[in-house]
Scaffold this active site. Structure first.
Site, PDB file in Angstrom:
ATOM      1  N   THR A  59       4.303 -23.405 -19.139  1.00 27.63           N
ATOM      2  CA  THR A  59       5.698 -23.795 -18.954  1.00 27.63           C
ATOM      3  C   THR A  59       6.426 -22.887 -17.981  1.00 27.63           C
ATOM      4  O   THR A  59       7.287 -23.349 -17.222  1.00 27.63           O
ATOM      5  CB  THR A  59       6.418 -23.790 -20.321  1.00 27.63           C
ATOM      6  OG1 THR A  59       5.842 -24.798 -21.152  1.00 27.63           O
ATOM      7  CG2 THR A  59       7.910 -24.041 -20.173  1.00 27.63           C
ATOM      8  N   THR A  83       2.332 -21.238 -23.693  1.00 23.95           N
ATOM      9  CA  THR A  83       2.551 -20.658 -25.013  1.00 23.95           C
ATOM     10  C   THR A  83       1.690 -21.283 -26.105  1.00 23.95           C
ATOM     11  O   THR A  83       1.535 -20.699 -27.176  1.00 23.95           O
ATOM     12  CB  THR A  83       4.031 -20.777 -25.419  1.00 23.95           C
ATOM     13  OG1 THR A  83       4.413 -22.156 -25.405  1.00 23.95           O
ATOM     14  CG2 THR A  83       4.916 -19.978 -24.486  1.00 23.95           C
TER      15      THR A  83
END
Length: 336
Positions: free
Chosen positions: A17, A100
């Site tokens: 991300t 993540t």
């Protein structure tokens, strides 16, 4: 990105991300499938404040969401870190930009297997680089500060997000969308990054890189298959038998809290132990220990201690790559 002096920090791009561009500044959910990703060089070029913290070298590695990172990538990333540490001995540390979803697993693997003195920091973001109020730029700047700092040495592989510094052994992603997603529930963060600098408050006593039993592993061994079986009300032997049929040498039972499988699972797991398969008993609860209670020890299980099932899987796979001895595997779970 061009360096004007010897690089102090190598920034390795794995995607995620932090390096993502959404379809608009309000795209906080659809970017993984419909957006794009910046190369690590492009990412650093868009954050001019990087130059105020460190001289960096960009190292492309992957440009994917971390749902696509595999154990083969872990070993290649480890080899890359070892190579750069040899070729660039002046480096103070490394920052790995990572998605993540599996960041904690990559970090823990490296924490158990790296054999370098430099600080290694994994960093991600919860909002893409293109989003309003993105946490990506500040998280990366914080990670650079930690990687460069002398006081970060000797603390194992670190995870930095949301102004916090966590030990890779302890940290777990706890929320899909919140910025404070990474938490070390039982032990707390190692420290924080504030406007006046880095502040450490504790150390990890458990062994970590570079002084571990796994630091001398070859660059690309084939890790034994280890599967995780998640308990739920009414769960039976189906997934345990499926894992065994696929050739699992180890099974991690993510049992009902406080680390107890269902009755049907218990029968299947006991049979697996008798057949020579290593079984680690963990809990699906987000925190707390699975201690060595009498049942587990008498039936040949390995107590999972306070490891999450996903981290227990990594330690068990590395352990099984070295030995099948139950006493040694149990000792490693207590030690690490």
């Amino acid at each position: 990105m061009q360096e004007t002096q010897s690089p102090e920090v190598a920034v390795i791009g794995c995607g995620g991300t932090l390096s993502s561009l959404g379809t608009s500044s309000l795209d906080l959910m659809d970017y993984p499938e419909h957006g794009s990703k910046l190369s690590i060089g492009e990412l650093l070029a868009r954050i001019p404040e990087v130059a105020t913290i460190a001289s960096v070298m960009a190292v492309p590695f992957r440009s994917v969401g971390s749902t696509n990172i595999t154990p083969a990538d872990w070993f290649e990333l480890r080899a890359t870190l070892h190579r750069l540490a040899r070729e660039q001995p002046q480096l103070m540390g490394f920052v790995i930009v990572h998605g993540t979803a599996t960041l904690e697993e990559t970090a823990f693997f490296l924490n158990l297997t790296l054999d370098i003195a430099q600080t290694v920091v994994l960093v991600g973001a919860q909002r893409p680089f293109s989003a309003v109020s993105s946490d990506a730029p500040m998280n990366l700047l914080s990670a650079l500060q930690v990687a460069k700092a002398r006081q970060s040495r000797g603390r194992g592989v670190l995870v930095v997000l949301n102004d916090e510094i966590h030990a890779s052994r302890d940290v777990v992603k706890t929320s899909t969308l919140r910025l404070n997603t990474f938490r070390s529930a039982e032990s707390g963060a190692l420290g924080v990054i504030d406007a006046d600098g880095i502040h450490f408050y504790r150390r990890v006593d458990r062994p970590h890189a570079p002084a571990t039993d796994f630091a001398d592993m070859p660059d690309a061994p084939a890790l034994p298959r280890v599967d995780i079986v998640y308990s739920y009300a009414g769960a039976d032997e189906t997934f345990i038998e499926a894992a065994i049929a696929k050739g699992a040498r180890g099974i991690v039972s993510a049992g009902l809290a406080p680390g107890i499988p269902t009755g049907a699972e218990k029968v299947a797991l006991e049979a697996a132990v008798r057949s020579g398969i290593a079984v680690v008993q963990c809990s699906r609860a987000p925190s707390g220990r699975v201690a060595g209670r009498r049942y587990l020890l008498e039936h040949g299980f390995i107590p999972g201690e306070d490891f999450s099932p996903q981290k227990a899987r990594i330690l068990l796979a590395l352990g099984l790559a070295r030995t099948d001895r139950l006493d040694q595997l149990r000792a490693w779970f207590k030690q690490y």
